[in-house]
Design a protein around this motif. Structure first.
Motif, mmCIF file in Angstrom:
data_model
loop_
_atom_site.group_PDB
_atom_site.id
_atom_site.type_symbol
_atom_site.label_atom_id
_atom_site.label_comp_id
_atom_site.label_asym_id
_atom_site.label_seq_id
_atom_site.Cartn_x
_atom_site.Cartn_y
_atom_site.Cartn_z
ATOM 1 N N THR A 1 0.831 -1.208 0.000
ATOM 2 C CA THR A 1 0.000 0.000 0.000
ATOM 3 C C THR A 1 0.862 1.253 0.000
ATOM 4 O OG1 THR A 1 -1.735 -1.165 1.224
ATOM 5 C CG2 THR A 1 -1.823 1.235 1.223
ATOM 6 N N SER B 1 -0.253 2.431 -3.670
ATOM 7 C CA SER B 1 -1.470 3.223 -3.487
ATOM 8 C C SER B 1 -1.178 4.588 -2.863
ATOM 9 C CB SER B 1 -2.462 2.440 -2.620
ATOM 10 O OG SER B 1 -3.635 3.191 -2.405
ATOM 11 N N ASP B 2 -0.410 4.600 -1.762
ATOM 12 C CA ASP B 2 -0.119 5.876 -1.100
ATOM 13 C C ASP B 2 0.682 6.807 -1.998
ATOM 14 O OD1 ASP B 2 -1.485 5.503 1.257
ATOM 15 O OD2 ASP B 2 0.168 4.514 2.262
ATOM 16 N N THR C 1 -1.472 8.553 -4.488
ATOM 17 C CA THR C 1 -2.183 9.663 -3.854
ATOM 18 C C THR C 1 -1.282 10.883 -3.721
ATOM 19 O OG1 THR C 1 -3.494 8.052 -2.600
ATOM 20 C CG2 THR C 1 -3.561 10.324 -1.850
ATOM 21 N N ARG D 1 -7.670 5.735 4.157
ATOM 22 C CA ARG D 1 -6.342 5.180 3.878
ATOM 23 C C ARG D 1 -6.052 3.984 4.777
ATOM 24 N NH1 ARG D 1 -5.840 5.759 -0.686
ATOM 25 N NH2 ARG D 1 -3.794 4.859 -0.431
ATOM 26 N N SER E 1 -5.324 0.121 3.409
ATOM 27 C CA SER E 1 -4.166 -0.657 3.838
ATOM 28 C C SER E 1 -4.593 -2.009 4.396
ATOM 29 C CB SER E 1 -3.362 0.116 4.883
ATOM 30 O OG SER E 1 -2.252 -0.629 5.324
ATOM 31 N N MET F 1 -5.325 14.344 1.559
ATOM 32 C CA MET F 1 -5.122 12.912 1.312
ATOM 33 C C MET F 1 -3.658 12.632 1.001
ATOM 34 S SD MET F 1 -8.447 11.559 -0.832
ATOM 35 C CE MET F 1 -7.850 9.883 -0.784
ATOM 36 N N SER G 1 -1.028 10.336 3.124
ATOM 37 C CA SER G 1 -0.216 9.299 2.491
ATOM 38 C C SER G 1 1.272 9.600 2.644
ATOM 39 C CB SER G 1 -0.573 9.184 1.003
ATOM 40 O OG SER G 1 -1.902 8.733 0.845
#
Length: 569
Positions: free
Chosen positions: A111, A115-116, A119, A182, A186, A295, A299
């Motif tokens: 993550t 993903s983070d 962001t 978030r 995760s 966001m 992150s």
């Protein structure tokens, strides 16, 4: 985050200049509309109206071109920065000691790395620079409005304190919502990674329904976090529309009175109608982009939490001799994974160059820990470990590990070709080296029967190969790197008896001229060892050759009798 923009200062300053240009030209269209209405429409000047129409089209085209390059520049900047951060994060993760991975779920790291970071990219492409641009646009528009008619501007801005208060409440609520979103993303990634990896266990024990219910619970929490965030949006934006309507109503009321009193022209009121929308649109976008920024900041905090982790194996050694003999000494070594729950207690032994040492004992006795601390995957708390008379901490870490090859019981193969799984993309290892090593191990024939031979693409974790075939590839991997010290950790446990007999001679050849440490439950595979150490609860109980330990009638004799009696021998 700012330091990551330094290599791309050209793109950054281009984005800033384009942002300033967009803010500067923002009030131009309402000003043209005001001028056109008062000078040409009210005076029925068709010729002048045509020229003003052309001017408006040129202005709009110019704004479009500027916005195109602005969007392109900010996205290019964002993607370059994210590429650099992602490389740094991955490089950082690969250097962390194994203890960190023992305590950190893999899904959490995935993550963070994917993903983070995606962001965070929005901070650059949709966040920081865009927010600066919207703020500049607000300042420029308000300046033009005050310059045109400061009284009318103050009337229009009466609802502004209400908007500021609503924005603050919304900001605080969204920050909490984004943290929850978030967190549950995760948790989802961690759950999926673990359960997809362990799918065989789930199906073996018919746990599909139970695990589905666990997943559903996490998914519901993830959904609820998103709904809560969207609920705040659904309240806030209608509130903004109400405030905009109040401001518009005040403008129409006061502006009409001023027109009737011949204080201002109709063009001013029409321009102010456009200004109001141009003020509220950036404010709405500011809120959206501020949420994007929040966001991204959430992150970023999680990413920098990983980057700030200093769980490295200290690599301050500089010793890298031209030749390593493989003389190993453990001198009163104490080791624990956590606090002082000792896994190894006052362990001392010596292995001369070229000798084969076997480690035996029950599960959890400390055998695997012994080889892990030799490669400095974990650090000892007391005592010292010497290689050729020098403390292993004096050696450069990559040099030390480069002279040790390990074959594990649980073989890991990447989704790549067999050749790359053996060489691990080491350009100094040629195909001929791999072929020669595979013949020594006895794996050449089975590899050449695969489609493509050494170019055969192994599926994830070696799913298309048998456990014995995967183990043979790991033997080639260990041999082709030409180690001084060879470690076999239950290396033949996944191989059937026929295959074991096939490669036993190859293992003997691999050990020639090398110091070898062998961990084995099958005592038949270590009878030729120069020295056997028997571990029990982290302590050395017996040391000797196979025949010497049998004559002692101690731990080793009991293990030997238990194993061979169970086989009916």
């Amino acid at each position: 985050m700012a330091k990551y923009m330094k290599p791309y200062q050209g793109i950054f300053w281009a984005s800033v200049i384009l942002t300033i240009l967009l803010a500067a030209v923002a009030p131009a269209l309402p000003m043209l509309v005001e001028y056109t209405l008062d000078r040409y429409i009210l005076k029925a000047d068709a010729s002048g109206l045509t020229w003003m129409l052309i001017a408006m089209i040129v202005l709009l085209l110019g704004q479009t071109v500027i916005r195109y390059y602005h969007t392109l520049a900010t996205n290019v900047l964002g993607q370059n920065v994210i590429r650099d951060i992602r490389i740094q994060v991955f490089d950082h993760i690969t250097k962390l000691r194994l203890k960190y991975f023992d305590n950190t779920p893999l899904g959490k790291l995935i993550t963070r790395t994917i993903s983070d970071l995606e962001t965070i990219s929005n901070i650059f492409s949709q966040g920081l620079i865009q927010i600066i641009g919207d703020l500049l646009q607000l300042v420029v528009i308000l300046g033009v409005m005050f310059y045109t008619d400061w009284k009318l501007t103050l009337i229009v801005l009466i609802p502004m304190p209400m908007m500021i208060w609503a924005t603050y409440i919304f900001k605080e609520a969204m920050k909490s919502a984004f943290v929850d979103v978030r967190t549950w993303v995760s948790n989802l990634n961690t759950f999926l990674q673990e359960h997809i990896s362990g799918m065989a266990i789930i199906q073996y024990f018919s746990r599909e329904e139970q695990e589905m219910r666990k997943f559903d619970k996490i998914n519901i929490n993830h959904r609820d976090a998103h709904i809560r965030a969207n609920w705040y949006f659904s309240i806030f934006f209608p509130v903004l529309e109400i405030i905009l309507a109040i401001s518009t109503g005040l403008l129409v009321w006061y502006g009409s009175k001023q027109i009737l009193a011949n204080v201002i022209s109709p063009g001013v009121v029409v321009a102010f109608l456009m200004y109001i929308n141009m003020i509220f649109r950036p404010i709405r976008e500011l809120i959206d982009k501020f949420n994007t920024l929040q966001m991204g900041m959430v992150s970023a905090e999680r990413i920098f939490d990983v980057l700030d982790t200093e769980e490295f194996t200290p690599d301050q050694g500089t010793y890298a001799p031209a030749d390593v003999r493989g003389d190993i000494t453990f001198d009163h070594v104490w080791f624990a994974y956590n606090d002082e729950k000792w896994v190894l207690k006052d362990v001392s032994f010596h292995v001369q160059p070229g000798e084969t040492l076997a480690l035996v004992g029950a599960t959890g006795a400390g055998k695997s820990s012994t080889i892990n601390i030799l490669s400095r995957f974990y650090e000892i708390q007391k005592g010292s470990i010497l290689l050729d008379g020098r403390d292993i901490r004096d050696y450069k870490l990559d040099f030390l590990r480069g002279h040790i090859s390990t074959v594990l019981q649980d073989v890991f193969l990447f989704a790549d070709s067999i050749f790359n799984n053996i060489t691990l993309h080491n350009s100094s290892i040629s195909l001929n080296d791999v072929i020669e090593a595979s013949k020594k191990v006895g794996a050449y024939d089975f590899i050449m029967q695969l489609p493509g031979g050494f170019d055969y693409q192994v599926q994830e974790r070696g799913a298309t190969l048998s456990s014995g075939q995967a183990q043979l590839i790991s033997f080639i991997r260990a041999l082709v790197h030409n180690p001084t010290i060879l470690i076999l950790d239950e290396a033949t446990s996944s191989i059937d008896t026929e295959t074991e007999l096939l490669i036993q001679a190859a293992i003997d050849n691999m050990m020639v001229g090398r110091t070898a440490i062998v961990i084995a439950h099958r005592l038949s595979t270590i009878q030729k060892a120069d020295k056997i150490i028997v571990f029990d609860k982290g302590e050395i109980k017996e040391v000797g050759t196979h025949s010497e330990l049998l004559n002692i009638d101690g731990y080793y004799k009991k293990l030997y009798d238990l194993q061979f009696n169970s086989l009916g021998i």
